[in-house]
Motif scaffolding. Structure first.
Motif, short mmCIF file in Angstrom:
data_model
loop_
_atom_site.label_atom_id
_atom_site.label_comp_id
_atom_site.label_asym_id
_atom_site.label_seq_id
_atom_site.Cartn_x
_atom_site.Cartn_y
_atom_site.Cartn_z
N ARG A 154 0.84 -1.20 0.00
CA ARG A 154 0.00 0.00 0.00
C ARG A 154 0.88 1.24 0.00
NH1 ARG A 154 -0.45 2.73 4.90
NH2 ARG A 154 0.33 1.62 6.75
N LEU A 155 0.26 2.38 -0.31
CA LEU A 155 0.97 3.66 -0.25
C LEU A 155 0.81 4.27 1.14
CD1 LEU A 155 -0.12 5.21 -3.68
CD2 LEU A 155 2.12 4.29 -3.09
N PRO A 156 1.74 5.10 1.55
CA PRO A 156 1.65 5.71 2.88
C PRO A 156 0.46 6.67 2.98
CG PRO A 156 3.46 6.67 1.64
CD PRO A 156 2.97 5.51 0.85
N THR A 157 0.00 6.87 4.21
CA THR A 157 -1.06 7.84 4.49
C THR A 157 -0.59 8.75 5.61
OG1 THR A 157 -2.18 6.56 6.21
CG2 THR A 157 -2.75 6.06 3.91
N TYR A 158 -1.41 9.75 5.92
CA TYR A 158 -1.07 10.66 7.01
C TYR A 158 -1.04 9.94 8.36
CZ TYR A 158 -1.11 14.91 4.22
OH TYR A 158 -0.79 15.90 3.32
N ASP A 159 -1.80 8.87 8.48
CA ASP A 159 -1.82 8.13 9.74
C ASP A 159 -0.48 7.47 10.04
OD1 ASP A 159 -4.46 8.80 10.16
OD2 ASP A 159 -5.24 7.00 9.17
N ASP A 160 0.35 7.31 9.01
CA ASP A 160 1.65 6.66 9.21
C ASP A 160 2.71 7.62 9.75
OD1 ASP A 160 0.89 4.09 8.11
OD2 ASP A 160 0.91 5.06 6.12
N GLU A 161 2.47 8.91 9.69
CA GLU A 161 3.50 9.89 10.03
C GLU A 161 4.12 9.68 11.41
OE1 GLU A 161 4.34 14.71 9.72
OE2 GLU A 161 2.29 13.93 9.48
N PRO A 162 3.35 9.43 12.48
CA PRO A 162 3.98 9.26 13.80
C PRO A 162 4.92 8.06 13.87
CG PRO A 162 1.61 9.64 14.01
CD PRO A 162 1.88 9.38 12.56
N ASN A 163 4.76 7.10 12.97
CA ASN A 163 5.58 5.89 13.00
C ASN A 163 6.75 5.93 12.02
OD1 ASN A 163 3.74 4.65 14.87
ND2 ASN A 163 2.36 4.23 13.14
N LEU A 164 6.98 7.10 11.41
CA LEU A 164 8.06 7.24 10.44
C LEU A 164 9.00 8.36 10.86
CD1 LEU A 164 5.90 6.99 7.16
CD2 LEU A 164 7.38 5.20 8.12
N PRO A 165 9.75 8.15 11.94
CA PRO A 165 10.62 9.23 12.44
C PRO A 165 11.71 9.64 11.47
CG PRO A 165 11.08 7.16 13.58
CD PRO A 165 9.82 6.95 12.79
N TYR A 166 12.25 8.70 10.71
CA TYR A 166 13.31 9.08 9.77
C TYR A 166 12.75 9.95 8.65
CZ TYR A 166 17.57 8.96 7.03
OH TYR A 166 18.70 9.34 6.35
N ILE A 167 11.55 9.61 8.16
CA ILE A 167 10.93 10.44 7.14
C ILE A 167 10.69 11.84 7.70
CG2 ILE A 167 8.89 10.79 5.70
CD1 ILE A 167 10.63 8.60 4.66
N GLY A 168 10.24 11.91 8.95
CA GLY A 168 10.04 13.22 9.58
C GLY A 168 11.32 14.02 9.66
N ALA A 169 12.43 13.33 10.01
CA ALA A 169 13.72 14.01 10.07
C ALA A 169 14.18 14.43 8.68
CB ALA A 169 14.75 13.09 10.71
N LEU A 170 13.89 13.60 7.68
CA LEU A 170 14.27 13.93 6.30
C LEU A 170 13.52 15.19 5.83
CD1 LEU A 170 14.84 11.38 3.47
CD2 LEU A 170 13.56 13.46 2.99
N VAL A 171 12.25 15.32 6.20
CA VAL A 171 11.48 16.51 5.85
C VAL A 171 12.13 17.75 6.47
CG1 VAL A 171 9.28 17.70 6.15
CG2 VAL A 171 9.31 15.28 5.51
N LYS A 172 12.49 17.67 7.75
CA LYS A 172 13.15 18.80 8.41
C LYS A 172 14.46 19.16 7.71
CE LYS A 172 11.60 18.28 13.24
NZ LYS A 172 10.74 17.08 13.10
N GLU A 173 15.21 18.16 7.32
CA GLU A 173 16.50 18.41 6.68
C GLU A 173 16.33 19.03 5.30
OE1 GLU A 173 20.90 17.87 6.74
OE2 GLU A 173 19.24 18.67 7.92
N VAL A 174 15.27 18.68 4.58
CA VAL A 174 15.00 19.32 3.29
C VAL A 174 14.78 20.81 3.48
CG1 VAL A 174 13.30 19.53 1.43
CG2 VAL A 174 14.13 17.27 2.10
N PHE A 175 13.99 21.18 4.50
CA PHE A 175 13.75 22.59 4.77
C PHE A 175 15.03 23.30 5.23
CE2 PHE A 175 9.19 21.27 5.51
CZ PHE A 175 8.68 21.98 4.44
N ARG A 176 15.89 22.60 5.96
CA ARG A 176 17.11 23.22 6.48
C ARG A 176 18.20 23.34 5.45
NH1 ARG A 176 22.19 22.64 7.50
NH2 ARG A 176 22.16 20.60 6.46
#
Length: 524
Positions: free
Chosen positions: A353-375
């Motif tokens: 399946r494709l990711p959904t918004y409900d997956d965000e809390p369980n994807l800490p590396y993706i969250g860190a990657l998003v922050k790093e893109v902005f930085r």
């Protein structure tokens, strides 16, 4: 000796600049009776000041170098008597933009952008209706309050279906013609904003609403470019008749008025008519119009809604494209980060399946990657300049009223004290057990400073998350090869203007597997 009209006009403009400089000089002397020094800065020349110390490209990099050369986090320059103050570290930005935000939250006067011609309505002049350019006044406060009501963290989930649909459309286009990834990003950004703002279903680049919005963006790019129009330096020139030699900017403003008015008014009127017909799709405009109270001034509220709808596009379209392009470039520059992100998604989500918004809390590396893109590379290294509303004294330095104050977000987010090895794309920096809380909070400066921080930052973060997660779940972004089979190495070059956009680059985008491609195509 006789002079031509053009020569007389030129001499008059020169005299105006000199008088403006003298007037500013006298006023500063009167306001600074203690004779406190300005913040450190290069010496400069009479009248023109530091004009030659300000480069045309990569200005944010030069100001950081200047800060280090002078041994000061805050630097000061003068040009034709106008004061420019640059804040190059988080500490000084916190002290002034946040702790003293009551006097550091205005915008510089921009006559060409905001005052020449009545664009959109009689309530707002020029592009001053745009939330980012609005002076610090009651209109701005009302606009921001309304925007916050609909796009605060607790409110933005209502727009998740629109964002998810737009991302799935993007994935299918990427599967069909991966070489056109840049154009697909532009359609992705434009279509989702027009859908959220007005409920418009944009299917192609040829859509008339999208074309009008892009036309308005081009005007803002020209009108808002510092120094492009002399009227921004000598505001009284706005009263010069259009027929006077050298007053061609008045004609441009008149022509641009028509385009800007059409851009903001036509889709808004479409929503109002659709609501009367009972066919309106859910959108920010339709919801906000529905929620106008009987006790409120309806005309004024409609003006706020109309202007915020237009602001959403002018503030979000190009910036979203730049962020996605930066993400693609980062994956080319740091393939190990891509591998880590995809490993996390395969482990947490699986491959069926494709990711959904409900997956965000369980994807800490993706969250860190998003922050790093902005930085890593900011869309707006300086954001929009601020104007100081009253004389101020900071660390023994005098900062005069009306100074243009620039927060150097690029310098802050590449400060090796906060971000070791700052030019390397490294999401792991945000996941370390001993990460400095200032490191986390500093990323917010990618969205501006103080009370003028972008109110759409939560919306932007949410959208970028689902784009990145969905793209990495489905595709592998790799370095392409030339006709001789040689790998084309990415340069990581960014444009040198006021917008931080990756220079044109090539990449290879391929489905991670046959199953991944099937999942993408099944979204249609």
């Amino acid at each position: 000796m006789s002079y031509s009209t053009a020569q007389i006009t030129g001499l008059s403009l020169l005299a105006g600049v000199v008088l403006l400089y003298v007037n500013h000089f006298i006023q500063q002397k009167r306001r600074n009776p203690a004779g406190l020094p300005y913040p450190p800065g290069p010496k400069g020349y009479p009248i023109i000041g530091n004009l030659f110390d300000i480069p045309n490209v990569y200005i944010y990099k030069r100001f950081r170098e200047m800060s280090r050369e002078l041994g000061s986090d805050i630097i000061h320059l003068q040009v034709f008597g106008f004061h420019l103050v640059v804040l190059n570290t988080k500490e000084v930005a916190d002290d002034l933009m946040d702790k003293r935000s009551s006097i550091y939250s205005d915008r510089p006067r921009m006559p060409m952008m905001n005052e020449l011609g009545s664009l959109i309505s009689d309530v707002r002049m020029g592009f001053g209706w745009s939330l980012g350019f609005t002076p610090y006044n009651e209109w701005w406060k009302h606009s921001r309050r309304l925007f916050h009501r609909h796009f605060q963290p607790s409110a933005i989930p209502q727009f998740r279906p629109k964002k998810t649909k737009a991302v799935h459309d993007f994935l299918r286009r990427l599967a069909d013609t991966p070489g056109d990834f840049h154009q697909h990003m532009q359609l992705l950004a434009g279509s989702v904003i027009l859908d959220i703002a007005y409920g418009l279903d944009i299917r192609s680049h040829d859509d008339i609403y999208l074309q009008r919005a892009e036309e308005a963006l081009r005007i803002i790019d020209k009108a808002g470019n510092p120094g492009s129009f002399l009227v921004d330096i000598i505001p009284s020139l706005k009263y010069v008749p259009e027929w006077v030699p050298g007053a061609g900017f008045k004609r441009k403003a008149r022509e641009w008025k028509v385009i800007a008015d059409r851009f903001g008014t036509v889709p808004f009127e479409f929503v109002k008519q659709s609501m009367k017909d009972g066919t309106a799709a859910s959108s920010f405009s339709s919801i906000a119009l529905r929620d106008i109270q009987e006790t409120q001034d309806r005309k004024y509220q409609e003006e706020l809604i109309k202007c915020l709808g237009a602001t959403m596009y002018t503030a979000g379209a190009d910036t979203t494209v730049s962020v996605i392009l930066t993400f693609f470039m980062a994956m080319l520059m740091s393939p190990e980060a891509q591998s880590k992100a995809q490993e996390e998604m395969d482990r947490v989500i699986g491959t069926d399946r494709l990711p959904t918004y409900d997956d965000e809390p369980n994807l800490p590396y993706i969250g860190a990657l998003v922050k790093e893109v902005f930085r890593w590379q900011q869309v707006a290294p300086f954001a929009i300049p601020h104007r100081l509303m009253a004389d101020d004294v900071y660390n023994g330095y005098f900062i005069p009223k009306d100074s243009i104050v620039l927060g150097n977000a690029w310098a802050i987010l590449h400060d090796d004290k906060l971000f070791p090895d700052p030019f390397t794309f490294n999401p792991d920096r945000f996941l370390a057990a001993d990460v400095d809380p200032r490191t986390i909070s500093a990323v917010d400066y990618a969205f501006g400073f103080g009370r003028r921080t972008c109110p759409g930052r939560w919306m932007a973060h949410s959208f970028v998350f689902i784009i990145i997660a969905s793209t990495l779940s489905s595709f592998r972004i790799e370095r392409p090869v030339d006709e001789n089979g040689n790998v084309i190495q990415p340069t990581g070059a960014m444009s040198g203007g006021i917008m931080g956009t990756p220079e044109k680059f090539q990449c290879s985008v391929k489905p991670r597997s046959r199953e991944a491609e099937q999942l993408v195509r099944a979204t249609g």
